[in-house]
Design an enzyme around this catalytic site. Structure first.
Site, PDB file in Angstrom:
ATOM      1  N   ILE A 104       5.743 -28.086 -15.159  1.00  0.00           N
ATOM      2  CA  ILE A 104       6.379 -28.980 -15.706  1.00  0.00           C
ATOM      3  C   ILE A 104       7.791 -28.262 -16.151  1.00  0.00           C
ATOM      4  CG2 ILE A 104       5.909 -28.674 -18.157  1.00  0.00           C
ATOM      5  CD1 ILE A 104       5.720 -31.723 -18.301  1.00  0.00           C
TER       6      ILE A 104
ATOM      7  N   ASN B 254      -1.900 -15.168 -15.738  1.00  0.00           N
ATOM      8  CA  ASN B 254      -1.676 -14.747 -17.103  1.00  0.00           C
ATOM      9  C   ASN B 254      -2.850 -14.851 -17.794  1.00  0.00           C
ATOM     10  OD1 ASN B 254       1.217 -14.283 -16.755  1.00  0.00           O
ATOM     11  ND2 ASN B 254       1.794 -16.425 -17.126  1.00  0.00           N
TER      12      ASN B 254
ATOM     13  N   HIS C 238      -5.451 -20.453 -14.476  1.00  0.00           N
ATOM     14  CA  HIS C 238      -4.476 -21.253 -13.592  1.00  0.00           C
ATOM     15  C   HIS C 238      -3.950 -20.222 -12.631  1.00  0.00           C
ATOM     16  CE1 HIS C 238      -2.704 -21.230 -17.559  1.00  0.00           C
ATOM     17  NE2 HIS C 238      -1.527 -20.777 -16.959  1.00  0.00           N
TER      18      HIS C 238
END
Ligand code: 5GP
Ligand code: ZN
Length: 114
Positions: free
Chosen positions: A31, A87, A100
């Site tokens: 996003i 991360n 992710h």
């Protein structure tokens, strides 16, 4: 997990710009993109952090990395180059606690990251 943003995206309870989905994985556009292409690749199954991975997850994580490479080819920057990032936890910059793989491409990327 019911209260997880990325589980909700995987189940389509929350909309996202999907790039790919199959039985195991979902890929969608970030996003807040940090490059011309910034895609997040997630397993459908909830795993909070890399720290929780078990041997049974090896196939899933391998599929995530291969999907990133396939999307890079589809988006046309595989030969030019790209970056994949997981991360982990606070110091790693993780803000969503469902693992992710970031795929970033479409511009030259600097190193080291901040
Ligand atoms: P992290 O900081 O945990 O490695 O990455 C989380 C990523 O998820 C960020 O790049 C952030 O922009 C993205 N993100 C957060 N909320 C949403 C959302 O609702 N939809 C999409 N498509 N991406 C999101
Ligand atoms: Zn989740």
């Amino acid at each position: 997990m019911t209260d997880c943003l990325f589980c909700k995206i995987a189940s389509r309870a929350i909309p996202a710009a999907l790039v790919h989905e199959d039985d195991q994985l979902v890929a969608f556009r970030d996003i807040n993109p940090q490059a011309p292409t910034h895609v997040l690749i997630i397993p459908r199954r909830h795993i909070s952090t890399l720290d929780e991975l078990e041997a049974d997850d090896d196939v899933t994580v391998g599929a995530m990395v291969r999907l990133a490479a396939a999307i890079a080819r589809e988006e046309g920057f595989a030969a030019a180059g790209y970056r994949t990032v997981f991360n982990c936890n606070a110091d790693g910059g993780q803000t969503v606690f469902h693992i992710h793989l970031h795929l970033l491409g479409g511009r030259p990327l600097t190193w080291p990251p901040g």
